[in-house]
Design a protein around this motif. Sequence first.
Motif, PDB file in Angstrom:
ATOM      1  N   SER A 250       0.828  -1.211   0.000  1.00  0.00           N
ATOM      2  CA  SER A 250       0.000   0.000   0.000  1.00  0.00           C
ATOM      3  C   SER A 250       0.858   1.255   0.000  1.00  0.00           C
ATOM      4  N   ASN A 253       2.669   1.360  -3.715  1.00  0.00           N
ATOM      5  CA  ASN A 253       1.700   1.620  -4.792  1.00  0.00           C
ATOM      6  C   ASN A 253       0.916   2.904  -4.557  1.00  0.00           C
ATOM      7  N   GLY A 254       0.816   3.318  -3.294  1.00  0.00           N
ATOM      8  CA  GLY A 254       0.121   4.563  -2.981  1.00  0.00           C
ATOM      9  C   GLY A 254       1.039   5.774  -2.998  1.00  0.00           C
ATOM     10  N   HIS A 255       2.299   5.562  -3.371  1.00  0.00           N
ATOM     11  CA  HIS A 255       3.295   6.640  -3.495  1.00  0.00           C
ATOM     12  C   HIS A 255       3.506   7.382  -2.175  1.00  0.00           C
ATOM     13  N   GLU A 256       3.334   6.653  -1.060  1.00  0.00           N
ATOM     14  CA  GLU A 256       3.661   7.231   0.244  1.00  0.00           C
ATOM     15  C   GLU A 256       5.169   7.269   0.447  1.00  0.00           C
TER      16      GLU A 256
END
Length: 334
Positions: A250, A253-256
């Motif tokens: 997460s 893929n969530g660019h955190e």
Amino acid sequence: MSYLYVCEQGASIGVAENRFQVKYKDGMLRSIPAETLKVIEVFGNVQVTTQCLAECLKRGVNIIFYSTYGAYYGRLISTTHVNVQKQRKQADLGKNEKFKLAFSKKIIDAKIRNQVVILRRYARSSHADVGRAVDEMHYMCKKVQNAGSIEQLMGYEGTAARKYFQVLGQLIEPEFAFEGRSRRPPMDPFNSMISLGYSIILNEIYGKIEGKGLNPYFGVMHKDREKHPTLASDLMEEWRAVLIDTTALSMLNGHELTTENFYSGIDQPGVFLEKEGFKKYIQKLETKFRTQNKYLSYVEYSVSFRQALNMQINQFVKAIETENVEEYSPILIR
């Protein structure tokens, strides 16, 4: 209860006025009431005062020590938790091959099924074809039920794990290329994150096992290894994908996290989280541990993942006390 993670290099942990205090190099001070603190996790060059050590021993607060990269060194624990009778029962269970095999089948079946759910979940957004891998993993689940020995069972688990990680690489953003599991050292961002996460959850379970009076080194499924908490490794298997893999997926893929949050080691090979990325990941994991869920089949209400871990170990205690493997229900996500 509070969990304190200290990864700021040069920080020091002390105690004053019934509060644990963290002093940072820039003079910033953070404090936590002593009554609420459960665990302190220390990463790298962090000082712990003797007063703090003594207070932790009195209160039963575990201190876990890691390298800057997250490699586990050891822990400070109080001996007030030891239950000799439980540990004798636990040791005797090592001779019960029928129990050990039945228990191991439950753990591995749940691990593979949870991995399948995660592949399907992340395939929806990436449009990757995971059908063949899922079919092969389901076939391994069937083989698990018919395994005649733990050695055979672990072979099926290994086959399913290889299929899982092969396909998982297709579900991660291309900039974080992942081609398979690499451990010591981790050779890409995803491996770096899950290696650190597995170490943290292993030690979370270790502490909970000790809190129940059991010995974390008397395993059921994995073979005993010198200086390795085998039972903690056993009980961790069904949680790896549920807690750690999903958190890493997460965040990437969530660019955190970006590629700049990782670096290649100069003094040792591998890929590691830099300071800010490390903090973000630890915070995300802690949030995950506190997340409420209804994954436990034997309770009708939501509990946090940390509570669920504790309840699972309670079930294991009942199973060894009664020598009845049916007392244990593994976690299965949907």
